[in-house]
Each structure stands twice: as structure tokens, then as C-alpha cells.
Design a protein around this motif. Structure first.
Motif, PDB file in Angstrom:
ATOM      1  N   ASN A   1       0.845  -1.185   0.000  1.00  0.00           N
ATOM      2  CA  ASN A   1       0.000   0.000   0.000  1.00  0.00           C
ATOM      3  C   ASN A   1       0.887   1.244   0.000  1.00  0.00           C
ATOM      4  O   ASN A   1       2.132   1.140   0.021  1.00  0.00           O
ATOM      5  CB  ASN A   1      -0.950   0.006   1.212  1.00  0.00           C
ATOM      6  CG  ASN A   1      -0.217  -0.316   2.513  1.00  0.00           C
ATOM      7  OD1 ASN A   1       0.732   0.355   2.887  1.00  0.00           O
ATOM      8  ND2 ASN A   1      -0.667  -1.384   3.179  1.00  0.00           N
ATOM      9  N   GLU A   2       0.253   2.394  -0.026  1.00  0.00           N
ATOM     10  CA  GLU A   2       1.008   3.649  -0.100  1.00  0.00           C
ATOM     11  C   GLU A   2       1.805   3.901   1.170  1.00  0.00           C
ATOM     12  O   GLU A   2       2.929   4.418   1.122  1.00  0.00           O
ATOM     13  CB  GLU A   2       0.045   4.810  -0.351  1.00  0.00           C
ATOM     14  CG  GLU A   2       0.731   6.161  -0.449  1.00  0.00           C
ATOM     15  CD  GLU A   2      -0.226   7.301  -0.757  1.00  0.00           C
ATOM     16  OE1 GLU A   2       0.173   8.466  -0.579  1.00  0.00           O
ATOM     17  OE2 GLU A   2      -1.373   7.024  -1.176  1.00  0.00           O
ATOM     18  N   GLU A   3       1.251   3.549   2.303  1.00  0.00           N
ATOM     19  CA  GLU A   3       1.961   3.771   3.565  1.00  0.00           C
ATOM     20  C   GLU A   3       3.251   2.964   3.626  1.00  0.00           C
ATOM     21  O   GLU A   3       4.297   3.460   4.087  1.00  0.00           O
ATOM     22  CB  GLU A   3       1.053   3.418   4.750  1.00  0.00           C
ATOM     23  CG  GLU A   3      -0.074   4.402   5.007  1.00  0.00           C
ATOM     24  CD  GLU A   3      -1.163   4.348   3.952  1.00  0.00           C
ATOM     25  OE1 GLU A   3      -1.213   3.321   3.213  1.00  0.00           O
ATOM     26  OE2 GLU A   3      -1.942   5.305   3.849  1.00  0.00           O
ATOM     27  N   ALA A   4       3.193   1.731   3.123  1.00  0.00           N
ATOM     28  CA  ALA A   4       4.404   0.913   3.094  1.00  0.00           C
ATOM     29  C   ALA A   4       5.436   1.488   2.141  1.00  0.00           C
ATOM     30  O   ALA A   4       6.647   1.452   2.414  1.00  0.00           O
ATOM     31  CB  ALA A   4       4.054  -0.525   2.699  1.00  0.00           C
ATOM     32  N   ALA A   5       4.972   2.051   1.026  1.00  0.00           N
ATOM     33  CA  ALA A   5       5.897   2.667   0.068  1.00  0.00           C
ATOM     34  C   ALA A   5       6.567   3.892   0.678  1.00  0.00           C
ATOM     35  O   ALA A   5       7.775   4.095   0.505  1.00  0.00           O
ATOM     36  CB  ALA A   5       5.141   3.044  -1.206  1.00  0.00           C
ATOM     37  N   ARG A   6       5.803   4.709   1.383  1.00  0.00           N
ATOM     38  CA  ARG A   6       6.408   5.893   2.019  1.00  0.00           C
ATOM     39  C   ARG A   6       7.371   5.504   3.133  1.00  0.00           C
ATOM     40  O   ARG A   6       8.424   6.129   3.310  1.00  0.00           O
ATOM     41  CB  ARG A   6       5.305   6.792   2.568  1.00  0.00           C
ATOM     42  CG  ARG A   6       4.453   7.463   1.488  1.00  0.00           C
ATOM     43  CD  ARG A   6       3.485   8.461   2.083  1.00  0.00           C
ATOM     44  NE  ARG A   6       2.652   9.078   1.058  1.00  0.00           N
ATOM     45  CZ  ARG A   6       3.015  10.119   0.307  1.00  0.00           C
ATOM     46  NH1 ARG A   6       4.216  10.663   0.496  1.00  0.00           N
ATOM     47  NH2 ARG A   6       2.212  10.629  -0.600  1.00  0.00           N
ATOM     48  N   ALA A   7       7.033   4.474   3.883  1.00  0.00           N
ATOM     49  CA  ALA A   7       7.914   4.044   4.970  1.00  0.00           C
ATOM     50  C   ALA A   7       9.241   3.536   4.443  1.00  0.00           C
ATOM     51  O   ALA A   7      10.286   3.685   5.085  1.00  0.00           O
ATOM     52  CB  ALA A   7       7.227   2.966   5.795  1.00  0.00           C
ATOM     53  N   ALA A   8       9.238   2.941   3.254  1.00  0.00           N
ATOM     54  CA  ALA A   8      10.470   2.401   2.675  1.00  0.00           C
ATOM     55  C   ALA A   8      11.287   3.445   1.930  1.00  0.00           C
ATOM     56  O   ALA A   8      12.431   3.163   1.555  1.00  0.00           O
ATOM     57  CB  ALA A   8      10.141   1.248   1.738  1.00  0.00           C
ATOM     58  N   ASN A   9      10.727   4.634   1.711  1.00  0.00           N
ATOM     59  CA  ASN A   9      11.424   5.655   0.929  1.00  0.00           C
ATOM     60  C   ASN A   9      11.488   7.001   1.649  1.00  0.00           C
ATOM     61  O   ASN A   9      11.389   8.065   1.027  1.00  0.00           O
ATOM     62  CB  ASN A   9      10.719   5.836  -0.423  1.00  0.00           C
ATOM     63  CG  ASN A   9      10.832   4.630  -1.312  1.00  0.00           C
ATOM     64  OD1 ASN A   9      11.806   4.440  -2.026  1.00  0.00           O
ATOM     65  ND2 ASN A   9       9.780   3.787  -1.289  1.00  0.00           N
ATOM     66  N   ASN A  10      11.655   6.950   2.979  1.00  0.00           N
ATOM     67  CA  ASN A  10      11.824   8.165   3.788  1.00  0.00           C
ATOM     68  C   ASN A  10      10.680   9.162   3.605  1.00  0.00           C
ATOM     69  O   ASN A  10      10.872  10.377   3.551  1.00  0.00           O
ATOM     70  CB  ASN A  10      13.153   8.853   3.459  1.00  0.00           C
ATOM     71  CG  ASN A  10      14.348   7.993   3.813  1.00  0.00           C
ATOM     72  OD1 ASN A  10      14.330   7.267   4.813  1.00  0.00           O
ATOM     73  ND2 ASN A  10      15.393   8.044   2.989  1.00  0.00           N
ATOM     74  N   GLY A  11       9.465   8.641   3.489  1.00  0.00           N
ATOM     75  CA  GLY A  11       8.297   9.509   3.379  1.00  0.00           C
ATOM     76  C   GLY A  11       7.895   9.863   1.962  1.00  0.00           C
ATOM     77  O   GLY A  11       6.816  10.423   1.749  1.00  0.00           O
ATOM     78  N   ALA A  12       8.733   9.572   0.971  1.00  0.00           N
ATOM     79  CA  ALA A  12       8.408   9.882  -0.430  1.00  0.00           C
ATOM     80  C   ALA A  12       7.651   8.716  -1.048  1.00  0.00           C
ATOM     81  O   ALA A  12       7.967   7.544  -0.806  1.00  0.00           O
ATOM     82  CB  ALA A  12       9.679  10.167  -1.218  1.00  0.00           C
ATOM     83  N   PHE A  13       6.659   9.048  -1.868  1.00  0.00           N
ATOM     84  CA  PHE A  13       5.852   8.019  -2.518  1.00  0.00           C
ATOM     85  C   PHE A  13       6.264   7.898  -3.980  1.00  0.00           C
ATOM     86  O   PHE A  13       6.064   8.829  -4.763  1.00  0.00           O
ATOM     87  CB  PHE A  13       4.368   8.365  -2.426  1.00  0.00           C
ATOM     88  CG  PHE A  13       3.479   7.359  -3.094  1.00  0.00           C
ATOM     89  CD1 PHE A  13       3.448   6.039  -2.655  1.00  0.00           C
ATOM     90  CD2 PHE A  13       2.682   7.723  -4.158  1.00  0.00           C
ATOM     91  CE1 PHE A  13       2.633   5.100  -3.269  1.00  0.00           C
ATOM     92  CE2 PHE A  13       1.859   6.796  -4.778  1.00  0.00           C
ATOM     93  CZ  PHE A  13       1.837   5.484  -4.328  1.00  0.00           C
ATOM     94  N   PRO A  14       6.882   6.774  -4.383  1.00  0.00           N
ATOM     95  CA  PRO A  14       7.284   6.609  -5.784  1.00  0.00           C
ATOM     96  C   PRO A  14       6.052   6.600  -6.697  1.00  0.00           C
ATOM     97  O   PRO A  14       5.134   5.808  -6.486  1.00  0.00           O
ATOM     98  CB  PRO A  14       8.001   5.253  -5.801  1.00  0.00           C
ATOM     99  CG  PRO A  14       8.354   4.987  -4.380  1.00  0.00           C
ATOM    100  CD  PRO A  14       7.284   5.617  -3.568  1.00  0.00           C
ATOM    101  N   PRO A  15       5.995   7.443  -7.704  1.00  0.00           N
ATOM    102  CA  PRO A  15       4.802   7.498  -8.554  1.00  0.00           C
ATOM    103  C   PRO A  15       4.688   6.280  -9.451  1.00  0.00           C
ATOM    104  O   PRO A  15       5.673   5.628  -9.789  1.00  0.00           O
ATOM    105  CB  PRO A  15       5.015   8.774  -9.382  1.00  0.00           C
ATOM    106  CG  PRO A  15       6.504   8.928  -9.445  1.00  0.00           C
ATOM    107  CD  PRO A  15       7.021   8.426  -8.121  1.00  0.00           C
ATOM    108  N   ASP A  16       3.451   5.990  -9.842  1.00  0.00           N
ATOM    109  CA  ASP A  16       3.209   4.925 -10.803  1.00  0.00           C
ATOM    110  C   ASP A  16       3.711   5.379 -12.174  1.00  0.00           C
ATOM    111  O   ASP A  16       3.517   6.529 -12.576  1.00  0.00           O
ATOM    112  CB  ASP A  16       1.715   4.608 -10.867  1.00  0.00           C
ATOM    113  CG  ASP A  16       1.411   3.416 -11.745  1.00  0.00           C
ATOM    114  OD1 ASP A  16       1.474   2.274 -11.254  1.00  0.00           O
ATOM    115  OD2 ASP A  16       1.116   3.630 -12.943  1.00  0.00           O
ATOM    116  N   LEU A  17       4.348   4.481 -12.916  1.00  0.00           N
ATOM    117  CA  LEU A  17       4.993   4.839 -14.182  1.00  0.00           C
ATOM    118  C   LEU A  17       4.163   4.506 -15.420  1.00  0.00           C
ATOM    119  O   LEU A  17       4.661   4.661 -16.531  1.00  0.00           O
ATOM    120  CB  LEU A  17       6.351   4.131 -14.292  1.00  0.00           C
ATOM    121  CG  LEU A  17       7.380   4.454 -13.212  1.00  0.00           C
ATOM    122  CD1 LEU A  17       8.691   3.719 -13.491  1.00  0.00           C
ATOM    123  CD2 LEU A  17       7.623   5.946 -13.096  1.00  0.00           C
TER     124      LEU A  17
END
Length: 309
Positions: free
Chosen positions: A162-178
Motif C-alpha cells: 500500500n502507499e503507507e508501506a511505500a512511504r515508509a520504505a522511501n523516507n516519506g516519499a511516494f514513488p509514482p506509478d509509471l
């Protein structure tokens, strides 16, 4: 005498009725509804609106001139021509770059493995690519979910739950869908290429927080994504030298296809339409020149019949 008086009265009555009708028409006409004051007010409002528009445009240009963003340069892409198609070998290599580098952080939830068939992979190759992933499916007869190998109908897997897991793994940044990133960014594939190859040391006076990197092509300069493409970071199956610029070019082409899968078909349709209209234009000119010219240039003369006295 009485008849003359009657005709005179009738003429006067007709003039009076015509005058009344003309006044009524003028009353309902829009040509006389605007007074001089209203026209002046309308002209003043137009001048004020034009001045406000010019001021807004000047402010926008001044903001762009003072902006610290470096605009991505234009590159001579193979598909930039009017009837040029995408480089499908580059699309295949770009998929390899995405799979081995980008898929660790970025999702492509709108692209399925079946979309690769006939574009960069055969059906058997696309099936093999799908089977390498494990997809959560179910529930089964027991009401439980299970993992199964991927199929052609499955979409590319998401690296995070989910988005929360993505932010937790990237110092709060959410990698956008490509999936549609090329259409979502100004500059398209030029921006993608410039961003992937534009990492430099921050200039003097620029302070970056922990986990940030400097890229002048990113708005603000500070980007959480580290440089991912280096020379020989992977090996292509076709033996193409995997330089950083080649990797960036291939993945940008792949993302261009993902954003516009109808790119080649649209240009193929343009060629067909241009050919059909050319043939129709030649036929129309022939018909006009050789068929209608006789009818358009003929002269009809009326000669009255003469009667013998």
C-alpha cells in the motif's frame, strides 16, 4: 374632389402606420440599444481586461525566468517523426531496465503482461515473464486466498502492499506509478531521460536533507530517488552496450509506449488517411476539370421568336 381627399387621407394614414411600425422596429432592434455611455463603458472594460491579461502573462514569464528548474533539452528520438514508429527493440530493452531496476520501487498497475505480446515479446515470452511473478488469488473452495504463478491477464505487480508501506520504505516519499508518467510530466520522454542522467553535486548554498539527492531537472532540485542508472548496471540480452545514457534512452522509450500504446497505430492510420484523401482529391479535380467544365462554361442565350408581320 371627394376621391382626391380620400386618396390623400389614405396616403397619410399609410405613412402614419409605416412610421409607427418603423418606430416599433427600432424599439426592438439591437442596433440602438447601446448608448454612447454604455459603449464607452464596454470599451473601458475591454481595455482593463486586456491590461490584466498582459500583466498576468508578464508575471508568469518573470516567474519562469526566475525559476531554478532546468528545462529538459530536446532529443532526436527515432519516433519523433511525423510517420516514424517506436523502436520496438528499444522497448524490449526498456522493459528489461524497468524489470531489473525500476520495478523495485515503482509500480505499473495499468500495464498487463498481455500488452507485451506483439510489441516487445512473443506470446510464449510474455507468458514466461508473467509466470516469474507470484500473484495473490482467491478465495478458493475453502474460502482462503493463495499464491499462484502469474498469467497474461495479470498486471505488473506492485512492489509495495500500500502507499503507507511505500512511504515508509522511501523516507516519506511516494514513488509514482509509471504507467502514464510520460504524459504526466512536461517534456515527456525528454524529461525522463534528462532526470535519469542529470544527477550532479548540489551547488554552493543548497542544503539537502538526509536521504535527498540533487537533480536540477526535478522541481526544487531535491529528489528522494537516488541515481539508479550507471554504466553496466545490467546486461542486455541482445548484447547492446549498457551505458547509462543507453539505459535511460531505452527505459524512456518503454515508458513512452506504456503511455501511448496506440502510437504506431495512430501514425499508420495517418498514412492511410493521407493516401485516401490524395486519391479522392485527384478524382475530384478530374471530375471538376473534365466533366463540370463544360457545364460551367456554357453560355445560355435567349433569342425571342420572330413573328412575320
Amino acid at each position: 374632389m371627394a376621391a382626391s381627399i380620400g386618396r390623400f387621407c389614405g396616403v397619410q394614414l399609410l405613412k402614419s402606420s409605416n412610421r409607427t411600425a418603423f418606430q416599433q422596429i427600432n424599439h426592438f432592434s439591437t442596433t440602438r440599444t447601446w448608448s454612447k455611455t454604455q459603449k464607452r463603458l464596454l470599451a473601458s472594460m475591454g481595455m482593463l481586461a486586456g491590461g490584466a491579461g498582459a500583466l498576468v502573462y508578464a508575471l508568469e514569464q518573470s516567474v519562469q525566468a526566475s525559476d531554478a528548474i532546468v528545462h529538459s533539452p530536446k532529443n532526436p528520438w527515432n519516433h519523433s517523426g511525423l510517420i516514424s514508429s517506436l523502436d520496438h527493440a528499444s522497448i524490449r530493452r526498456g522493459y528489461e531496465v524497468y524489470k531489473q531496476v525500476c520495478a523495485a520501487c515503482h509500480s505499473m498497475r495499468y500495464i498487463a503482461y498481455r500488452n507485451l505480446v506483439g510489441v516487445s515479446h512473443t506470446e510464449a515470452e510474455a507468458k514466461a515473464e508473467a509466470e516469474e511473478t507470484q500473484v495473490r488469488d482467491g478465495p478458493n473452495e475453502s474460502g482462503e486466498y493463495f499464491m499462484r504463478p502469474g498469467k497474461l491477464s495479470d498486471y505488473f505487480p506492485n512492489p509495495y502492499a500500500n502507499e503507507e508501506a511505500a512511504r515508509a520504505a522511501n523516507n516519506g516519499a511516494f514513488p509514482p506509478d509509471l504507467s502514464y508518467i510520460v504524459l504526466a510530466r512536461k517534456g515527456g520522454e525528454d524529461y525522463i531521460f534528462a532526470l535519469l542522467t542529470g544527477y550532479v553535486d548540489p551547488p554552493a548554498g543548497v542544503v539537502l536533507r538526509e536521504g535527498q539527492h540533487y537533480n536540477p531537472y526535478f522541481p526544487g532540485g531535491a529528489i528522494s530517488m537516488a541515481q539508479a542508472l550507471y554504466n553496466e548496471v545490467l546486461e542486455y540480452d541482445d548484447g547492446t552496450p549498457a551505458t547509462a545514457s543507453q539505459l535511460a534512452k531505452d527505459v524512456a522509450t518503454f515508458l513512452k509506449w506504456c503511455s501511448e500504446p496506440e502510437h504506431d497505430e495512430r501514425k499508420r492510420m495517418l498514412i492511410k488517411v493521407a493516401g485516401i484523401f490524395t486519391i479522392l482529391g485527384v478524382l475530384a479535380y478530374y471530375i471538376k476539370r473534365h466533366k463540370w467544365s463544360v457545364l460551367k462554361s456554357r453560355k445560355v442565350v435567349y433569342q425571342p421568336k420572330k413573328y412575320d408581320k
